[in-house]
Design an enzyme around this catalytic site. Structure first.
Site, PDB file in Angstrom:
ATOM      1  CD  GLU A 185      31.615  44.862  68.003  1.00 51.26           C
ATOM      2  OE1 GLU A 185      32.460  45.042  68.559  1.00 51.26           O
ATOM      3  OE2 GLU A 185      31.224  44.253  66.902  1.00 51.26           O
ATOM      4  CE  LYS A 242      33.669  39.820  61.593  1.00 51.54           C
ATOM      5  NZ  LYS A 242      32.600  40.614  61.082  1.00 51.54           N
TER       6      LYS A 242
HETATM    7  P1  PGA Z   1      29.937  42.992  62.624  1.00 53.75           P
HETATM    8  O1  PGA Z   1      31.327  44.172  62.883  1.00 53.75           O
HETATM    9  O2  PGA Z   1      29.740  42.040  63.657  1.00 53.75           O
HETATM   10  O3  PGA Z   1      28.574  44.006  62.602  1.00 53.75           O
HETATM   11  O4  PGA Z   1      30.886  43.175  60.938  1.00 53.75           O
HETATM   12  C1  PGA Z   1      32.221  42.821  63.727  1.00 53.75           C
HETATM   13  C2  PGA Z   1      33.380  43.766  62.520  1.00 53.75           C
HETATM   14  O5  PGA Z   1      34.202  44.221  61.565  1.00 53.75           O
HETATM   15  O6  PGA Z   1      34.760  43.218  62.233  1.00 53.75           O
HETATM   16 ZN    ZN Z   2      35.403  44.759  61.106  1.00 52.83          ZN
END
Ligand code: PGA
Ligand code: ZN
Length: 428
Positions: A206, A338
């Site tokens: 990231e 998300k």
């Molecule tokens: P991921 O990580 O998109 O790999 O799940 C982001 C998070 O854990 O917040």
């Molecule tokens: Zn997370």
């Protein structure tokens, strides 16, 4: 509204920030308005997330999405053509019913979500509104507090350290623009410190600095030093936010910290984190315990929930029912939102509604696999979520989102209200 019925849906395979295939959908309305959106993908996924449908086999490590693309171009396109894109709930309910499984495993959340989001984009264009205004019930002027990664870790950095995200928040900044300025200085200072220590080694998934540390605490020490080196006071001016992502190394009440070569039970894990909370200016902790440890979550929240933001990601998977359960059990006080954990905008919004009702805060979040898509920026403002997490302060797929938020903040002029520290979740 007239002419907002869907005339045409088309999906194609595009590529994400890890160089893996993903699904992009275009939606065109009868009045000619178009919308486009791309599915992101997680690496440290919760087991109760909606399914990201992958083809398996040899090509691209099994990550190809030809089935998901085909699902959009056949069944999904047929089902939603003629539907009103301005009625998001009806559209999403059609998608949910069409899939027919609890976890979107038939058609794939990565097939459904880009259609759900592209329809919203198209409807916003048809209404002549920026997406955040279109998604809002009220005047949508709350600009979120960003959580920005300085060091990567966990599944995003070859498990070089156990903890996944070492982030900062800038609750004392006057604006989102200023929070980014402060973050840029801290990010740079962290890079200099790593260079001085001879441990500068590029960036993680990231965009945070690659975590060359021999203990998890060393990363926390370095983060505090970076905040100071950049000229800020660690604490309520610039604080620390962690995503422990404990489901990655914890199962059935056992937590295996590889870096420190020790195994803790749930109480031991809580002790470890409590020690960090006492010693470091930590304002937010995500997934401090594993997704299968709700008692641990509740115990941790009893200890720290009054003073600390405790975020459920893998634990809550943007699911309204799980948010309600957690609230009833006093576990966590904030939900990570998300959209691809559920597969439609409407279900993600349901989770936010449940959170508000429970007195929880929310953080709209990107995934570790991302693209130039900026839909979540508009969701964060449109829904008044108050916080946004999209990774670090490098790499185009991250900067596309921070920069889009700058545009939104600028467009609101004097009406923009930067959330600052007012939104940091606490049990109330
Ligand atoms: P991921 O990580 O998109 O790999 O799940 C982001 C998070 O854990 O917040
Ligand atoms: Zn997370």
């Amino acid at each position: 509204m007239t002419g907002t019925n869907i005339a045409f849906v088309h999906a194609r395979r595009v590529w994400d920030s890890r160089g893996r295939p993903t699904v992009e959908a275009d939606v065109m309305l009868e009045n000619g308005a178009v919308g486009r959106a791309i599915a992101p993908a997680g690496a440290s996924t919760g087991s109760a997330e909606a399914l990201d449908l992958r083809d398996g086999g040899e090509a691209f490590g099994g990550y190809d999405v030809q089935h998901a693309v085909a699902n959009v171009n056949t069944e999904i396109a047929r089902a939603v053509t003629g539907m009103d894109a301005a009625n998001q709930a009806a559209l999403d309910n059609r998608l949910i019913a069409l899939d027919g499984t609890a976890n979107k495993s038939r058609l794939g959340a990565n097939a459904l979500l880009p259609v759900s989001m592209a329809a919203a984009h198209a409807a916003a264009h048809a209404a002549g509104l920026p997406l955040f205004r279109y998604l809002a019930d009220d005047d949508a002027t709350l600009i979120p507090l960003p959580q920005i990664q300085i060091f990567g870790g966990g599944a995003h950095a070859g498990r070089r350290v156990d903890i996944q995200d070492f982030m900062i928040v800038c609750p004392a900044a006057d604006s989102f623009a200023q929070a980014l300025e402060w973050t840029a200085e801290v990010y740079r200072a962290a890079g200099k410190l790593m260079a001085e220590a001879g441990t500068l080694a590029g960036v993680a998934d990231e965009g945070g600095w690659w975590p060359v540390f021999s203990t998890n605490e060393q990363a926390l020490d370095m983060l505090v030093r970076a905040i100071e080196r950049a000229g800020f006071k660690p604490g309520h001016q610039v604080g620390i936010a962690l995503d422990i992502a404990a489901s990655e190394f914890g199962r059935a009440g056992r937590y295996k910290l590889a870096l420190e070569d020790r195994e803790l039970d749930s109480a031991g894990m809580i002790d470890l984190l409590s020690g960090w909370i006492a010693r470091y200016p930590i304002l937010s902790i995500e997934d401090p315990l594993a997704e299968d440890d709700p008692e641990g979550f509740a115990a941790f929240t009893r200890l720290h929930g009054k003073s600390l933001q405790i975020v459920g990601d893998d634990f809550l998977v943007s699911d309204a029912a799980r948010v309600r359960d957690a609230a009833a059990n006093g576990a966590a006080n904030t939900v990570l939102l998300k959209p691809n954990q559920r597969g439609t905008l409407t279900e993600t919004l349901d989770a936010w509604a449940a959170a508000k009702e429970a007195g929880f805060s929310a953080i709209v979040s990107a995934r570790s696999g991302e693209t130039e898509d900026t839909t979540i920026v508009h969701i964060a403002v449109g829904w008044g979520a108050g916080q946004l997490k999209v990774g670090s302060f490098t790499r185009g797929e991250r900067m596309a989102k921070w920069n889009e938020m700058l545009r939104v903040e600028e467009s609101l002029g004097a009406r923009a209200r930067f959330a600052g520290g007012t939104v940091l979740g606490r049990s109330r």
